[in-house]
Design an enzyme around this catalytic site. Structure first.
Site, PDB file in Angstrom:
ATOM      1  N   ASP A 268      -1.293 -25.024  -7.802  1.00  0.00           N
ATOM      2  CA  ASP A 268      -1.242 -24.146  -6.393  1.00  0.00           C
ATOM      3  C   ASP A 268      -1.044 -22.725  -6.683  1.00  0.00           C
ATOM      4  OD1 ASP A 268      -0.993 -24.150  -3.702  1.00  0.00           O
ATOM      5  OD2 ASP A 268       1.084 -24.410  -3.716  1.00  0.00           O
TER       6      ASP A 268
ATOM      7  N   HIS B 173       2.037 -13.495   2.518  1.00  0.00           N
ATOM      8  CA  HIS B 173       3.105 -14.672   2.351  1.00  0.00           C
ATOM      9  C   HIS B 173       4.020 -14.163   1.022  1.00  0.00           C
ATOM     10  CE1 HIS B 173       4.847 -18.391   1.272  1.00  0.00           C
ATOM     11  NE2 HIS B 173       4.290 -18.497   0.088  1.00  0.00           N
TER      12      HIS B 173
ATOM     13  N   GLU C 214       4.030 -25.759   4.222  1.00  0.00           N
ATOM     14  CA  GLU C 214       3.316 -24.598   3.973  1.00  0.00           C
ATOM     15  C   GLU C 214       1.890 -25.007   4.328  1.00  0.00           C
ATOM     16  OE1 GLU C 214       5.493 -22.302   0.345  1.00  0.00           O
ATOM     17  OE2 GLU C 214       3.983 -23.641  -0.274  1.00  0.00           O
TER      18      GLU C 214
ATOM     19  N   GLU D 156      -1.806 -24.555   4.199  1.00  0.00           N
ATOM     20  CA  GLU D 156      -2.819 -24.365   2.944  1.00  0.00           C
ATOM     21  C   GLU D 156      -3.963 -24.835   2.973  1.00  0.00           C
ATOM     22  OE1 GLU D 156      -1.156 -24.368  -0.903  1.00  0.00           O
ATOM     23  OE2 GLU D 156       1.143 -24.096  -0.431  1.00  0.00           O
TER      24      GLU D 156
ATOM     25  N   ASP E  70       1.914 -28.046   1.558  1.00  0.00           N
ATOM     26  CA  ASP E  70       2.734 -28.200   0.113  1.00  0.00           C
ATOM     27  C   ASP E  70       4.143 -28.282   1.014  1.00  0.00           C
ATOM     28  OD1 ASP E  70       3.754 -27.846  -2.151  1.00  0.00           O
ATOM     29  OD2 ASP E  70       3.325 -25.719  -2.206  1.00  0.00           O
TER      30      ASP E  70
ATOM     31  N   ARG F 158      13.385 -25.770   0.365  1.00  0.00           N
ATOM     32  CA  ARG F 158      13.615 -24.483   0.119  1.00  0.00           C
ATOM     33  C   ARG F 158      15.175 -24.297  -0.562  1.00  0.00           C
ATOM     34  NH1 ARG F 158       8.669 -22.457   0.234  1.00  0.00           N
ATOM     35  NH2 ARG F 158       7.655 -22.460   1.947  1.00  0.00           N
TER      36      ARG F 158
ATOM     37  N   GLN G 290      14.290 -25.608  -4.272  1.00  0.00           N
ATOM     38  CA  GLN G 290      13.438 -24.768  -4.893  1.00  0.00           C
ATOM     39  C   GLN G 290      14.076 -23.494  -5.251  1.00  0.00           C
ATOM     40  OE1 GLN G 290      10.116 -23.550  -2.271  1.00  0.00           O
ATOM     41  NE2 GLN G 290       9.476 -21.927  -3.808  1.00  0.00           N
TER      42      GLN G 290
ATOM     43  N   LYS H  73       9.279 -29.270  -4.557  1.00  0.00           N
ATOM     44  CA  LYS H  73       7.844 -29.286  -4.245  1.00  0.00           C
ATOM     45  C   LYS H  73       7.347 -30.632  -4.495  1.00  0.00           C
ATOM     46  CE  LYS H  73       6.847 -25.016  -3.330  1.00  0.00           C
ATOM     47  NZ  LYS H  73       5.992 -24.156  -2.201  1.00  0.00           N
TER      48      LYS H  73
ATOM     49  N   THR I  77       2.861 -34.037  -1.097  1.00  0.00           N
ATOM     50  CA  THR I  77       1.912 -32.805  -0.934  1.00  0.00           C
ATOM     51  C   THR I  77       1.028 -33.759   0.148  1.00  0.00           C
ATOM     52  OG1 THR I  77       2.333 -31.780  -2.976  1.00  0.00           O
ATOM     53  CG2 THR I  77       0.378 -31.068  -1.650  1.00  0.00           C
TER      54      THR I  77
ATOM     55  N   GLU J 144       9.059 -18.108   6.463  1.00  0.00           N
ATOM     56  CA  GLU J 144       8.761 -16.858   6.883  1.00  0.00           C
ATOM     57  C   GLU J 144       8.842 -16.870   8.541  1.00  0.00           C
ATOM     58  OE1 GLU J 144       4.963 -15.045   4.937  1.00  0.00           O
ATOM     59  OE2 GLU J 144       4.842 -17.343   4.562  1.00  0.00           O
TER      60      GLU J 144
HETATM   61 CA   LIG Z   1       2.398 -23.681  -1.802  1.00  0.00          CA
HETATM   62 MG   LIG Z   2       4.089 -30.127  -2.411  1.00  0.00          MG
END
Ligand SMILES: [Ca+2]
Ligand SMILES: [Mg+2]
Ligand SMILES: [Ca+2]
Ligand SMILES: [Mg+2]
Ligand code: NI
Lengths: 417, 417
Positions: B125, B132, B198, B200, B232, B236, B239, B252, B256, B363
């Site tokens: 990734d 971002h 996320e 993506e 993804d 938080r 992480q 993560k 996914t 965000e």
């Molecule tokens: Ca990501």
């Molecule tokens: Mg993931």
């Protein structure tokens, strides 16, 4: 030592009948991969003894060799071990007295090509040696609070690259990439100037788990098939420049070497020892009833081009790890992440407390500040040079025999032009 | 628009004859996986038309479905596209006028189960949206120098977890793990309190490369088969506590999600657009003759439990990426790392410059400080709640038709007790 094989095994061989590690090999260039077991200087070809009706295992019909066997779990692993140990024992005539079957089933180790023994779906690398964490932190962050505050609460890890895991003996091409030695100048590009090795071991996952179903720390041992030696080659200049904020990437992904023989937990069980006391005590999901390491002596040697012998640069031991294999595995799955048979869980660099037990050149030379003398060849190293071969070994000393891992070696060859 | 299929395709369908994305599906519970192509509301079963002698491909005999096809490279991909486009065109009678073959070969999309379309050897990734990177840096590091100095010199990335990549529609179990909200108190353990998505996309690698043989940035496009949508999922709190110093791991790896249809670069070519100017100019190995993005409109919606419709929470575009797909791929291999067919290269969260184009709740709500109102249901979100379904879509508007990616969706379900 009562158990003996009819095959002569020297006392310093890594592969007595008490060991019986699994690997995947090709007996010659034209044959396909097949599973085998190491015994002395021979590989027992499991497909031959299976054809002879002396062994049966699902993996013998499978192109991914060991994956199906790994997925069977500990009872099947124990049963296979019992069968093979009996077949090879000095008191069992079946194979011992059948010259033509012996001829077919036992291939001299020097003749075979060893392969990566499992399909590695994912490879994870932990950071479980406190000494390594402390030294790296001191070098990169400074001597005050060198270990990040999370380190004592969880076994830190990152996802590694599965595609570039290679078998012992594979040359390692020096990676090219970006480095950034001075904060106010632009990065350079070229062959890594800080090639390093990392002395590690890795657990091979046996039984996996379904997505969303964590493995309890007290059951985790039954999900580990065995251990291999690992060299997590590292380009320190590339790593230092790229790793903020998402961790190591190209500084590691150019190659990771593993030893070919998976030594089972059954063979290692008698070398189990207490794991270090953990302070603060781990959260309940990491608190295990039995917290054990294994007393495995580890060495890494560097053999420069043209030298006959390697120079041992470090002597460490698996027992120095702070986080146990079972804690690593339980932590890995606590969020629901699924492991698959054949996945590799690296321990991280295994450094001990003494200066001569540090597991990588970054620590041994303090990031290149103190060159390390190599014995017998008059030269020294800050980092690895082209032509250097790094040879890792590991073994447990039993009563009259050695349970060993063989070697995990690789030679650094120059970058492409 | 001249090219038309004999199958009726509504103008807002994502799958006109100009698209023809590849996927792997099961027509019913008892059948094995097989490759197919989306056309309107149908899946063209490639194994059926192959049996009928109208198509041949090595992948039709392979259990890993698309892997062998991906490994063939662009000339074979183009030839397959030409064959299928002709077979489905309104002017070609072969399939159009053969009712029984049509009946067998065209399966209603609503009836099939879609699977992860390739064996994903490794999933990487990236972190290629400057907006971002800037927002994350501002939130976590502060408003001065929010983007780390390496970011403008290389496409930063981390290795993700391949085993937990799941197909659109799979429920996502809220992960449990450690969080550490206050520096002076111990970490807590429990279900993540900051579940995020996320927005993506991911490139699917076609042709791979051998270990030690980097792919030149100007050849990189021929190693990319196509694109999928990706979510993804990110916890938080987990992480933030775990990621120093080795990057994201359990925050993560619990899941996914990717969309099932791989839209080929051939179908996207007409939507290519200039990539942003890069300042400083990239190092020579990243400087490409043609630096292009694709104009792909992206949206993410949140549909709370019990609601009929999702509330669109962001509108972004693939063209906002700073680092191109080809730069990502060239960088990934510059150290010699080998890619394999089916590997996934995520772009990283695709945020645009406007407040309504941010690609994740971190965000959009500024790490939970500004709750986001959901339209039509009177509720708001700091982070995702159990029962929330996140639905990502993406499409390119052509002249009278839409080249779309379908949807990439997943519902958050509660942690195990
Ligand atoms: Ca990501
Ligand atoms: Mg993931
Ligand atoms: Ca390591
Ligand atoms: Mg490595
Ligand atoms: Ni991986």
């Amino acid at each position: 030592m009562s158990l003996k094989s009819f095959i002569e095994v020297s006392p310093d061989s890594h592969f007595p009948i008490q060991n019986l590690p699994y690997g995947v090999f090709k007996p010659d260039l034209d044959s396909g991969p097949r599973p085998g077991v190491a015994i002395g200087d021979f590989v027992l070809d499991l497909s031959v003894i299976s054809l002879a009706g002396l062994f049966n295992g699902p993996f013998l019909n499978s192109s991914d060799c060991l994956a199906q066997f790994l997925a069977l779990g500990r009872p099947a692993w124990k049963e296979a071990r019992t069968t093979i140990q009996k077949l090879l024992s000095s008191t069992e005539p079946t194979l011992r007295d059948n010259a033509s079957l012996r001829e077919q089933a036992l291939v001299p180790m020097g003749k075979v090509e060893m392969l990566v023994p499992t399909a590695i779906g994912d490879y994870t690398d932990f950071f479980s040696s406190m000494h390594h964490a402390k030294n790296c932190g001191t070098i990169f962050v400074g001597p005050e609070n060198p270990i990040p505050p999370n380190w004592f609460h969880l076994p830190i890890a990152y996802h590694g690259r599965a595609s570039s895991v290679v078998i012992s003996g594979t040359d390692i091409i020096r990676p090219r990439g970006q480095g950034h030695p001075a904060p106010n100048s632009p990065p350079y590009f070229g062959p890594s100037q800080k090639m390093d090795f990392e002395l590690e071991m890795a657990a091979v996952v046996g039984l996996g788990n379904d997505l969303g179903k964590p493995i309890n720390v007290n059951d985790a041992v039954d999900h580990i098939f065995g251990l291999v030696l690992m060299n997590d080659w590292s380009a320190r200049d590339i790593q230092a420049w790229e790793y903020i904020p998402l961790g190591p990437f190209l500084g590691k992904s150019f190659g990771t070497t593993i030893s070919p023989w998976i030594v089972t937990l059954e063979a290692l069980e008698q070398f189990a020892c207490d794991a270090p006391q953990q302070d603060p005590p781990p959260l309940p999901y990491l608190a295990e009833k039995i917290s054990q390491n294994y007393d495995i002596s580890l060495e890494a040697a560097i053999k420069p081009a043209g030298q006959k012998h390697g120079s041992v640069v470090t002597k460490s031991n698996f027992k120095h790890l702070y986080w146990t294999l079972t804690q690593q595995l339980a932590h890995h799955t606590i969020n629901g992440c699924n492991l698959r048979p054949g996945d590799l869980l690296g321990t991280g660099t295994i450094s001990g407390p003494e200066p001569e037990s540090l597991g990588c050149l970054l620590e041994l030379t303090w990031n290149g500040q103190k060159p390390l003398s190599l014995s017998g060849c008059g030269s020294s190293r800050k980092f690895l040079e082209d032509g250097d071969e790094v040879i890792i070994t590991g073994y447990c000393k039993g009563d009259g025999y050695t349970i060993g891992f063989g070697t995990c070696s690789g030679k650094v060859v120059p970058s492409p032009p």
